[in-house]
Write a protein that holds these residues in place. Structure first.
Motif, short mmCIF file in Angstrom:
data_model
loop_
_atom_site.label_atom_id
_atom_site.label_comp_id
_atom_site.label_asym_id
_atom_site.label_seq_id
_atom_site.Cartn_x
_atom_site.Cartn_y
_atom_site.Cartn_z
N CYS A 1 0.84 -1.20 0.00
CA CYS A 1 0.00 0.00 0.00
C CYS A 1 0.87 1.25 0.00
O CYS A 1 1.97 1.26 0.56
N ILE A 2 0.36 2.28 -0.64
CA ILE A 2 1.00 3.59 -0.61
C ILE A 2 0.07 4.54 0.13
O ILE A 2 -1.10 4.71 -0.25
N LEU A 3 0.56 5.16 1.21
CA LEU A 3 -0.22 6.12 1.98
C LEU A 3 0.02 7.51 1.40
O LEU A 3 1.16 7.95 1.25
N ILE A 4 -1.07 8.19 1.05
CA ILE A 4 -0.99 9.51 0.43
C ILE A 4 -1.81 10.50 1.24
O ILE A 4 -2.91 10.18 1.71
N GLY A 5 -1.30 11.71 1.42
CA GLY A 5 -2.03 12.74 2.14
C GLY A 5 -1.26 14.04 2.14
O GLY A 5 -0.06 14.08 1.81
#
Length: 262
Positions: free
Chosen positions: A222-226
């Motif tokens: 998973c890639i966490l984006i924010g």
């Protein structure tokens, strides 16, 4: 003596051609994105139109860089901070104003605008009363506004943004730095909701269990984006043992870069 109004110009499909269009969007990143099909519809009907979005200034780079239907961004802080919004809009010299907020700009806008132009200026507004529940998706509501002047709904409202050019300079680099290639399937997660919207957020433990489930059942990373406001939350989730294979980009990329990665 007043200026004589020139007759409107019409396209081959019978839609009036507009040269300078201002679209006032509701506050929020999602609402601005949901308004981009309106710009797409206007461009399709009147390709030479110069389209400006009144929205958050932080949307400027994203819209101008990867959204070909938007030509300029007007900071909504300047618009809403103006004592005279009619005067502010008049300074932009539009021949079409599309108001997608539920706040009527002014009942006198039509007469105020047309005093200064050689042709009729139009104001289109969202017709749903303020605070009334929506009966259709907001994208369809927005597109119904331009339908008032015969502009057709695009067969495919999306995509409206094309960040593919950033793959070479950004996405390849991020993937390579984390042992991935461009063909590897990954899951993008955006756990944050920005400032002031905490009640809309899912609990952090929910993402921990979701990431673990994705890893165990699908074998995917998973890639966490924010944004900056979500950096702490993304770091908290990434620190969990279940998220040890996550790539944490929370607070590390711009909106445009996030679009390219997604």
């Amino acid at each position: 003596m007043g200026l004589a109004k020139a007759p409107p110009r019409w396209s081959t499909n019978g839609v009036e051609i507009y040269s300078n269009v201002v679209i006032v969007t509701p506050v929020g990143i999602s609402n601005t994105i949901f308004a981009t099909p309106v710009a797409k519809a206007v461009k399709a009907a009147s390709p030479a139109s110069y389209i400006s979005f009144v929205c958050e200034e932080k949307m400027r780079d994203l819209l101008i860089t990867v959204c070909p239907s938007v030509d300029d961004v007007v900071d909504e802080a300047a618009f809403y901070g103006s004592d005279d919004r009619v005067k502010f809009l008049r300074s932009l010299k539009p021949d079409l104003v599309i108001n997608l907020t539920q706040e009527t700009l002014t009942h006198d806008l039509m007469s105020e605008l047309t005093r200064f132009f050689t042709r009729q200026s139009k104001l289109l507004e969202l017709e749903r009363p303020k605070n009334a529940p929506a009966t259709e998706h907001i994208v369809d509501e927005f597109l119904s506004v331009v339908g008032q002047v015969g502009i057709m709904r695009p067969e495919q409202p999306f995509p409206t943004m094309f960040p593919e050019a950033l793959k070479e300079t950004l996405v390849h680099e991020v993937f390579a730095a984390n042992g991935l290639t461009m063909g590897d399937p990954v899951v993008g997660l955006v756990p944050g909701v920005g400032k002031g919207f905490g009640t809309k957020a899912w609990i952090a433990d929910g993402y921990k269990y979701l990431i673990d489930s994705i890893k165990q059942n699908l074998g995917l990373r998973c890639i966490l984006i924010g944004g900056e406001a979500d950096a702490e939350l993304c770091a908290q989730i990434a620190a969990e043992p279940e998220a040890e294979t996550c790539i944490n980009l929370g607070g590390k990329v711009t909106l445009t870069e996030a679009a390219a990665i997604l």
